[in-house]
Design an enzyme around this catalytic site. Structure first.
Site, short mmCIF file in Angstrom:
data_model
loop_
_atom_site.label_atom_id
_atom_site.label_comp_id
_atom_site.label_asym_id
_atom_site.label_seq_id
_atom_site.Cartn_x
_atom_site.Cartn_y
_atom_site.Cartn_z
N ALA A 34 0.82 -1.21 0.00
CA ALA A 34 0.00 0.00 0.00
C ALA A 34 0.86 1.26 0.00
O ALA A 34 0.68 2.16 -0.84
CB ALA A 34 -0.94 -0.02 1.20
N ASP A 125 6.32 -3.33 5.72
CA ASP A 125 5.34 -3.52 6.77
C ASP A 125 5.93 -4.18 8.00
O ASP A 125 5.22 -4.73 8.83
CB ASP A 125 4.15 -4.34 6.26
CG ASP A 125 4.57 -5.71 5.71
OD1 ASP A 125 5.72 -6.13 5.97
OD2 ASP A 125 3.76 -6.35 5.01
N ASN A 126 7.27 -4.16 8.13
CA ASN A 126 7.87 -4.78 9.31
C ASN A 126 9.18 -4.09 9.70
O ASN A 126 9.90 -3.55 8.86
CB ASN A 126 8.10 -6.28 9.08
CG ASN A 126 9.20 -6.57 8.10
OD1 ASN A 126 10.37 -6.59 8.46
ND2 ASN A 126 8.84 -6.77 6.83
N CYS A 169 18.40 5.18 17.35
CA CYS A 169 18.28 6.27 18.33
C CYS A 169 16.83 6.46 18.75
O CYS A 169 16.53 6.67 19.93
CB CYS A 169 18.78 7.59 17.74
SG CYS A 169 20.55 7.74 17.46
N CYS A 182 -1.38 -5.00 10.16
CA CYS A 182 -2.63 -5.06 9.40
C CYS A 182 -3.33 -6.39 9.61
O CYS A 182 -4.54 -6.51 9.39
CB CYS A 182 -2.37 -4.80 7.92
SG CYS A 182 -1.14 -5.87 7.17
N CYS A 240 24.65 5.60 20.60
CA CYS A 240 23.83 4.75 19.72
C CYS A 240 24.70 3.67 19.10
O CYS A 240 25.73 3.97 18.49
CB CYS A 240 23.19 5.60 18.63
SG CYS A 240 22.33 4.62 17.38
N CYS A 243 24.47 4.61 14.73
CA CYS A 243 25.09 5.83 14.19
C CYS A 243 26.15 6.40 15.11
O CYS A 243 26.95 7.25 14.69
CB CYS A 243 24.03 6.89 13.87
SG CYS A 243 23.15 7.55 15.30
#
Length: 337
Positions: A34, A125-126, A169, A182, A240, A243
């Site tokens: 989507a 979606d993950n 972060c 979903c 972090c 990064c």
């Protein structure tokens, strides 16, 4: 430039110089569901010169409610989403080089597919894939547009390595479980299109040199509850792991998940440890147990309650089950591990 893109060129922050920058730009879109279809449509119609579409899935009828590039014929033919989307987008704008990649994004191919572009856009979606995108983006200093939408709400941010916090972060090194999907709460098309539009707006700002206009935070919207708010980014975390210390956990894990549940579907993806299969040879064998359809991109076998979609790289979608153990057993039985 005054023809197809004339209204966009008239927008003063873009103008002719910005349009030329778009035409020279390279963007990768990860996931052609989507979000990805809405994102890719806007990028291609805006004249971004090179757009790579990466997706592992095929078109099914349940996609048509919100995945705007596909039609009923695509679902009937079970076309790979990347290929079906590329065909539609090439017809919409022949100026743009649209490159479909039918593949599962993993540590094995992520850098090859993402490290040569100017911006990466998240249409997945993950969180497992998003953390992989984040690793590549930080390692190669590539901005990326994070986005997610379920139910009636969504979140987006434009992450610029070295300037803004990265995904680790913002959310920590392990996304864990427990978040809505979903599968559990559904999704409506308006929030998908809104989040995609916000993502593309940031991409256009970046690519046309309008960096001062970039959103300086994480935006959350809920189209049903009439919520729209932005929380400003805090400072980058010096400790972090990604990064700050440049430890790329997703890229260095060197682990492949053999089974993955597909969002919103009664389907399990199985990926063998050794990639690559001969579709013709397997089709001959499977025709003894059920009807087989083939196209240049995949093989599909109907076993009644179970259907198997097999790709040349050896990946298979086992339709009709939510049980990873059963899916692996069916793969071993009909394809061979």
């Amino acid at each position: 430039m005054r023809g197809r893109y004339s209204r966009q060129v008239l927008f003063r922050p873009i103008g002719e110089a910005g349009q030329r920058r778009l035409m020279d730009a390279r963007v990768a879109v990860v996931g052609m569901g989507a979000l990805g279809t809405a994102i890719a449509t806007q990028l291609v119609r805006a004249g971004v010169g090179f757009v790579r579409l990466i997706d592992r899935d095929i078109v099914e009828s349940s996609n048509l409610q919100r995945q705007s590039l596909y039609d009923e014929r695509d679902a009937e033919d079970a076309l790979p989403k990347a290929e079906a989307a590329a065909a539609k987008l090439r017809a919409a704008n022949g100026d743009v080089q649209v490159v479909p990649v039918v593949a599962d994004l993993t540590w094995r191919n992520a850098e090859a597919l993402l490290a040569d572009v100017d911006v990466i856009v998240d249409g997945t979606d993950n969180f497992q894939v998003r953390y992989l995108i984040n690793d590549v983006a930080v390692k190669h200093h590539i901005p990326w547009a994070y986005g997610g939408a379920v139910s009636s709400y969504g979140t987006t941010a434009f992450i610029r390595p070295g300037e803004t916090p990265c995904l680790v972060c913002l959310f920590g090194p392990d996304p864990g479980g427990g978040h809505d999907t979903c599968d559990t709460v559904g999704v409506i098309a308006p929030v998908v299109n809104l989040i995609a539009s916000l993502q593309v707006a940031e991409v256009l700002k970046h690519l046309t040199g309008n960096r001062e206009a970039l959103n300086p935070g994480l935006t959350h919207v809920d189209v049903w509850q009439n919520v729209f708010r932005t929380v400003a980014f805090g400072p980058r975390r010096t400790d972090c792991p990604c990064c700050g210390r440049r430890e790329f956990a997703s890229l260095s894990a060197r682990a492949d998940s053999l089974t993955v549940s597909m969002c919103g579907r009664h389907t399990i993806q199985v990926r063998p440890e050794r990639p690559g299969v001969n579709l013709e040879r397997i089709a001959q064998r499977l025709r003894k147990v059920g009807p087989v359809r083939m196209n240049p991109h995949l093989l599909r076998c109907d076993l009644g309650a179970i259907q198997i979609t097999l790709f040349p790289d050896g990946r298979a979608l086992i339709h009709g089950t939510d049980d990873p153990v059963e899916a692996r057993g069916l793969y071993a039985r009909y394809i061979g591990m």
